[in-house]
Design an enzyme around this catalytic site. Structure first.
Site, PDB file in Angstrom:
ATOM      1  N   HIS A 130      21.160   1.423 -13.647  1.00 26.84           N
ATOM      2  CA  HIS A 130      21.817   2.135 -14.756  1.00 26.84           C
ATOM      3  C   HIS A 130      20.928   2.220 -15.998  1.00 26.84           C
ATOM      4  O   HIS A 130      20.769   3.270 -16.600  1.00 26.84           O
ATOM      5  CB  HIS A 130      23.126   1.435 -15.148  1.00 26.84           C
ATOM      6  CG  HIS A 130      24.071   1.244 -14.004  1.00 26.84           C
ATOM      7  ND1 HIS A 130      24.218   2.166 -13.005  1.00 26.84           N
ATOM      8  CD2 HIS A 130      24.940   0.253 -13.704  1.00 26.84           C
ATOM      9  CE1 HIS A 130      25.125   1.742 -12.136  1.00 26.84           C
ATOM     10  NE2 HIS A 130      25.577   0.571 -12.535  1.00 26.84           N
ATOM     11  N   LYS A 168      27.020  -9.938 -19.292  1.00 28.52           N
ATOM     12  CA  LYS A 168      28.453 -10.139 -19.062  1.00 28.52           C
ATOM     13  C   LYS A 168      28.946 -11.104 -20.137  1.00 28.52           C
ATOM     14  O   LYS A 168      28.167 -11.900 -20.672  1.00 28.52           O
ATOM     15  CB  LYS A 168      28.694 -10.782 -17.699  1.00 28.52           C
ATOM     16  CG  LYS A 168      28.080 -10.020 -16.524  1.00 28.52           C
ATOM     17  CD  LYS A 168      29.031  -9.002 -15.978  1.00 28.52           C
ATOM     18  CE  LYS A 168      28.469  -8.312 -14.757  1.00 28.52           C
ATOM     19  NZ  LYS A 168      29.058  -6.994 -14.527  1.00 28.52           N
TER      20      LYS A 168
HETATM   21  C1  BG6 Z   1      28.216  -1.742 -11.658  1.00 27.52           C
HETATM   22  C2  BG6 Z   1      27.802  -3.184 -11.666  1.00 27.52           C
HETATM   23  O1  BG6 Z   1      27.224  -0.955 -11.047  1.00 27.52           O
HETATM   24  O2  BG6 Z   1      28.412  -1.297 -12.992  1.00 27.52           O
HETATM   25  C3  BG6 Z   1      28.843  -4.028 -12.383  1.00 27.52           C
HETATM   26  O3  BG6 Z   1      27.634  -3.643 -10.331  1.00 27.52           O
HETATM   27  C4  BG6 Z   1      29.134  -3.468 -13.748  1.00 27.52           C
HETATM   28  O4  BG6 Z   1      28.410  -5.384 -12.471  1.00 27.52           O
HETATM   29  C5  BG6 Z   1      29.436  -1.984 -13.684  1.00 27.52           C
HETATM   30  O5  BG6 Z   1      30.255  -4.175 -14.281  1.00 27.52           O
HETATM   31  C6  BG6 Z   1      29.521  -1.392 -15.079  1.00 27.52           C
HETATM   32  O6  BG6 Z   1      29.957  -0.060 -15.002  1.00 27.52           O
HETATM   33  P1  BG6 Z   1      30.719   0.608 -16.229  1.00 27.52           P
HETATM   34  O7  BG6 Z   1      30.870   2.041 -15.827  1.00 27.52           O
HETATM   35  O8  BG6 Z   1      32.026  -0.124 -16.364  1.00 27.52           O
HETATM   36  O9  BG6 Z   1      29.838   0.421 -17.424  1.00 27.52           O
END
Ligand code: BG6
Length: 487
Positions: free
Chosen positions: A235, A333
């Site tokens: 991401h 987290k």
């Molecule tokens: C996921 C991760 O790809 O993305 C998670 O595995 C994370 O650990 C999540 O919580 C976060 O996604 P978003 O869209 O809630 O920011």
């Protein structure tokens, strides 16, 4: 963009799992709500456990009804008629035999693997063995594609032996987020930013993905990956690519992805000395988040572990545009607030003409792109404080805001699930917002270098209290270059 015939069947492996129930099936329902699903498009949920079609449909209905958007009965009637369920073992061709009757008449099936990545290769071989992997079929893979470069190559090779690259859709759901796509619009649909988008005018970039949630019962997966592999490798690097890439010549999948991969290949590898200075690993201990007590990661995990739940680092992109412009990335987290944000910090004016108090008011411009919890884009500009102020002119920094919520709010407006855009793109065969094999591998190459340098330098995690912004080292990391996190 060349029109690709639309898919007519979705086989959703892992249909009873968390991702399918929370994200994928609701996304499909909302696509149907908005009239985007092709007529006759069918959805077959597949999982190992025996379940009747009725029970599956009931499960989907219960999940949808529990959402804040509520359930529209007319849409539900149409949507539920598309649904079916089959118990299947996707890891071998015989186990897929139960799917055969559901494949009848499907010309362009798409297979979504909401499964453990360790199964991707076997499932693809099984799909080929069962005769389902035709030239017109598509495969959708969830992240993470592997755990490092080597394992990602193994997966990519096995999947690639069955499906051509242009039929493989590697999902990074961040690319489906509205504001992320808006970043592309902002950069390339305005003349304003491009001349400023370089090391002459930009001081540094910050990318923050902070979550208040802990790892909880996801630890069996998470403990193997940690924040670097779970969030940063995919991401966050995707966000960095969209900020840093050169303008593509068009929105064709390869035009955009060629530019992203160049950025990934320009990321400076870490040496052992640099990794100690320019990166921090953290793990949350017990604390308070949003007024509620939160347990330590070790408690959730049940035993001590060196997995990081927080990572901050300074990334440098070695090319003409970005030489000397650090990108500070941090994700964790159990942070004090949920915040996903990209901040482009411009340089201060080269010379201040303002004397007196105004000289202290002067701050450099900043472009802040908020993805979560609110979607917003703000450009902070200096202007004169209104009225007459004692001691002479005063200045203040005010935002020009493109608040997406305010601009588009109105009856029927709702925030889309990122998967909606992406599922629709798979149906239409458009892979611009999906990650190409060489991108995944370039990202792993850089991330593996960080892991190796951590290991060589013997860098274990630093504790931080749940509800704080990470270990003290994260602040020192950015302060060393006389900058600070935007808190
Ligand atoms: C996921 C991760 O790809 O993305 C998670 O595995 C994370 O650990 C999540 O919580 C976060 O996604 P978003 O869209 O809630 O920011």
């Amino acid at each position: 963009m060349a029109e690709t015939p639309r898919a007519d069947l979705l086989v959703l492996f892992g249909a009873a799992g968390d991702l399918a129930r929370r994200m994928l099936l609701p996304s499909l329902y909302f696509l149907d709500f908005d009239g985007f699903l092709p007529e006759g498009f069918r959805i077959v949920g597949a999982a190992r456990s025996e379940m009747s079609r009725e029970a599956f449909v009931d499960l989907v209905r219960t999940d949808l009804a529990a959402r804040s958007e509520g359930l529209d009965e007319t849409v539900w009637t149409r949507f539920s008629a598309r649904l079916d369920y089959v118990a299947a073992d996707a890891t071998n061709a015989e186990g897929l035999a139960s799917l055969t009757p559901h494949m009848q008449g499907a010309k362009r099936p798409m297979f979504y693997l909401a499964l453990s990545p360790s199964l991707y290769g076997r499932v693809c071989v099984a799909l080929a063995g069962a005769g389902f992997a035709t030239d017109e079929s598509r495969i959708v893979l969830e992240k993470p594609i592997g755990r490092d470069l080597e394992s990602s190559k193994t997966i990519n090779i096995s999947v690639g032996a069955v499906f051509d690259e242009d039929r493989i859709f590697r999902i990074d759901h961040y690319l489906g987020k509205e504001t992320v796509q808006n970043l592309i619009a902002l950069r390339f649909a305005n003349t304003l930013f491009e001349p400023l988008w370089n090391n002459l005018t930009i001081d540094h970039v910050q990318i923050t993905v902070a979550e208040t949630e802990g790892v909880g019962d996801r630890w069996p997966y998470y403990d193997e990956y940690g924040a670097l592999r779970d969030m940063l490798q995919n991401h966050m690097l995707q966000l960095l690519c969209l900020v840093a890439m050169e303008p593509p010549s068009d929105m064709e999948p390869d035009s955009v992805r060629n530019e992203k991969v160049k950025v990934l290949r320009s990321l400076r590898p870490f040496t052992r000395a640099e990794v100690q200075k320019d990166s921090v690993r953290g793990q949350y201990t017990a604390g308070v988040v949003g007024g509620r007590e939160a347990a330590a990661y070790e408690k959730e995990r049940g035993e001590a572990s060196d997995t990081e739940t927080f990572v901050a680092l300074r990334a440098d992109i070695d090319n003409w545009r970005w030489a000397g412009v650090p990108f500070f990335l941090r994700t964790g987290k159990r942070m004090p607030e949920r915040r996903t944000q990209i901040a482009i910090q411009f340089k201060p004016v080269p010379h201040s003409i303002f004397g007196g108090p105004a000289s202290e008011d002067l701050v450099a411009n900043r472009l802040v792109i908020d993805l979560q919890p609110d979607e917003d884009i703000e450009l902070l500009l200096m202007n004169k404080a209104p009225g007459i102020t004692a001691g002479g002119l005063r200045l203040q920094s005010l935002p020009l805001s493109l608040s997406l919520l305010r601009t588009y709010e109105g009856p029927g407006a709702r925030r889309r699930i990122a998967y909606e855009r992406l599922l629709l793109d798979v149906i239409s065969g458009n892979s611009t917002l999906f990650v190409r094999r060489d991108e995944v591998e370039a990202a792993w190459r850089w991330v593996d270098g960080i892991e190796d340098a951590w290991r060589e330098a013997g860098m274990s995690h630093r504790p931080y209290a749940a509800g704080s912004w990470g270990p003290a080292g994260a602040f020192a990391l950015i302060e060393r270059s006389e900058r600070a996190w935007l808190d």
